[in-house]
Design a protein around this motif. Structure first.
Motif, PDB file in Angstrom:
ATOM      1  N   THR A 129       0.844  -1.183   0.000  1.00  0.00           N
ATOM      2  CA  THR A 129       0.000   0.000   0.000  1.00  0.00           C
ATOM      3  C   THR A 129       0.881   1.234   0.000  1.00  0.00           C
ATOM      4  N   VAL A 130       0.454   2.274  -0.683  1.00  0.00           N
ATOM      5  CA  VAL A 130       1.147   3.557  -0.650  1.00  0.00           C
ATOM      6  C   VAL A 130       0.394   4.448   0.332  1.00  0.00           C
ATOM      7  N   VAL A 131       1.124   4.958   1.342  1.00  0.00           N
ATOM      8  CA  VAL A 131       0.523   5.785   2.382  1.00  0.00           C
ATOM      9  C   VAL A 131       0.983   7.222   2.191  1.00  0.00           C
ATOM     10  N   HIS A 132       0.022   8.149   2.232  1.00  0.00           N
ATOM     11  CA  HIS A 132       0.326   9.562   2.042  1.00  0.00           C
ATOM     12  C   HIS A 132       0.134  10.377   3.320  1.00  0.00           C
ATOM     13  N   ARG A 133      -0.506   9.831   4.333  1.00  0.00           N
ATOM     14  CA  ARG A 133      -0.797  10.606   5.535  1.00  0.00           C
ATOM     15  C   ARG A 133       0.328  10.488   6.560  1.00  0.00           C
TER      16      ARG A 133
ATOM     17  N   THR B  45       3.120  11.828   6.817  1.00  0.00           N
ATOM     18  CA  THR B  45       4.461  11.735   6.265  1.00  0.00           C
ATOM     19  C   THR B  45       4.617  12.804   5.182  1.00  0.00           C
TER      20      THR B  45
ATOM     21  N   VAL C 266       6.359  12.714   2.460  1.00  0.00           N
ATOM     22  CA  VAL C 266       6.342  12.088   1.132  1.00  0.00           C
ATOM     23  C   VAL C 266       5.648  10.735   1.234  1.00  0.00           C
ATOM     24  N   ALA C 267       5.157  10.246   0.118  1.00  0.00           N
ATOM     25  CA  ALA C 267       4.489   8.936   0.096  1.00  0.00           C
ATOM     26  C   ALA C 267       5.467   7.852   0.532  1.00  0.00           C
ATOM     27  N   ARG C 268       4.959   6.874   1.255  1.00  0.00           N
ATOM     28  CA  ARG C 268       5.808   5.758   1.678  1.00  0.00           C
ATOM     29  C   ARG C 268       5.068   4.447   1.462  1.00  0.00           C
ATOM     30  N   ASN C 269       5.825   3.385   1.417  1.00  0.00           N
ATOM     31  CA  ASN C 269       5.299   2.047   1.189  1.00  0.00           C
ATOM     32  C   ASN C 269       5.075   1.349   2.523  1.00  0.00           C
TER      33      ASN C 269
ATOM     34  N   SER D 260      10.761   3.120  -4.880  1.00  0.00           N
ATOM     35  CA  SER D 260       9.560   3.889  -5.214  1.00  0.00           C
ATOM     36  C   SER D 260       8.326   3.153  -4.697  1.00  0.00           C
TER      37      SER D 260
END
Length: 138
Positions: A71-75, A77, A79-82, A101
């Motif tokens: 899953t790509v998490v945007h909250r 943080t 920048v987006a993280r895995n 990436s």
């Protein structure tokens, strides 16, 4: 009958919880638990989810696994993280992060342990083992 008192030495475990004591762990290794009664491998549990046994012995993982869900998490943080669920070769599943990436990590990718505990989030960090074939044709 199986002898549950094998002579193999393991890192010290807390007698109440069966969890590894932080000072006993190798910081470059991922440790899990195996039920002495049914052999089920689990990660940071108090009871075996299969037989409900409380006798879980610590073991060191070889550090290889397969991404089961990414899953790509945007909250929370900048920048987006895995965030991935990785099924380890020993049979237990652990939540961790795969470097690279975040959108390039897919279910079925093979990974290897890079760091046993991320200093910020406290979860294992993995790296891709090889370039999967589905990326080569894109």
């Amino acid at each position: 009958m199986y002898d549950h008192s094998a002579s193999t030495s393991y890192p010290a475990a807390d007698s109440v919880t069966g969890l590894l004591e932080p000072e006993a762990q190798d910081t470059d290794a991922l440790y899990f638990q195996r039920c002495t009664w049914c052999g089920t491998a689990v990660y940071q549990r108090l009871l075996c989810p299969v037989c409900r046994g409380s006798e879980l012995r610590p073991e060191r993982s070889e550090g290889t696994g397969t991404v089961r869900h990414a899953t790509v998490v945007h909250r929370q943080t900048p920048v987006a993280r895995n965030v991935s669920l990785v099924e380890m070769a020993e049979g237990f599943v652990v939540r961790g992060r795969v470097t690279g990436s975040p959108v390039a990590i897919h279910s079925g990718d093979r990974v290897r342990l890079s760091v046993a505990e991320d200093p910020v989030r406290g979860e294992p960090v993995f790296q891709l083992v090889d370039e999967p074939s589905h990326r080569l044709w894109s």
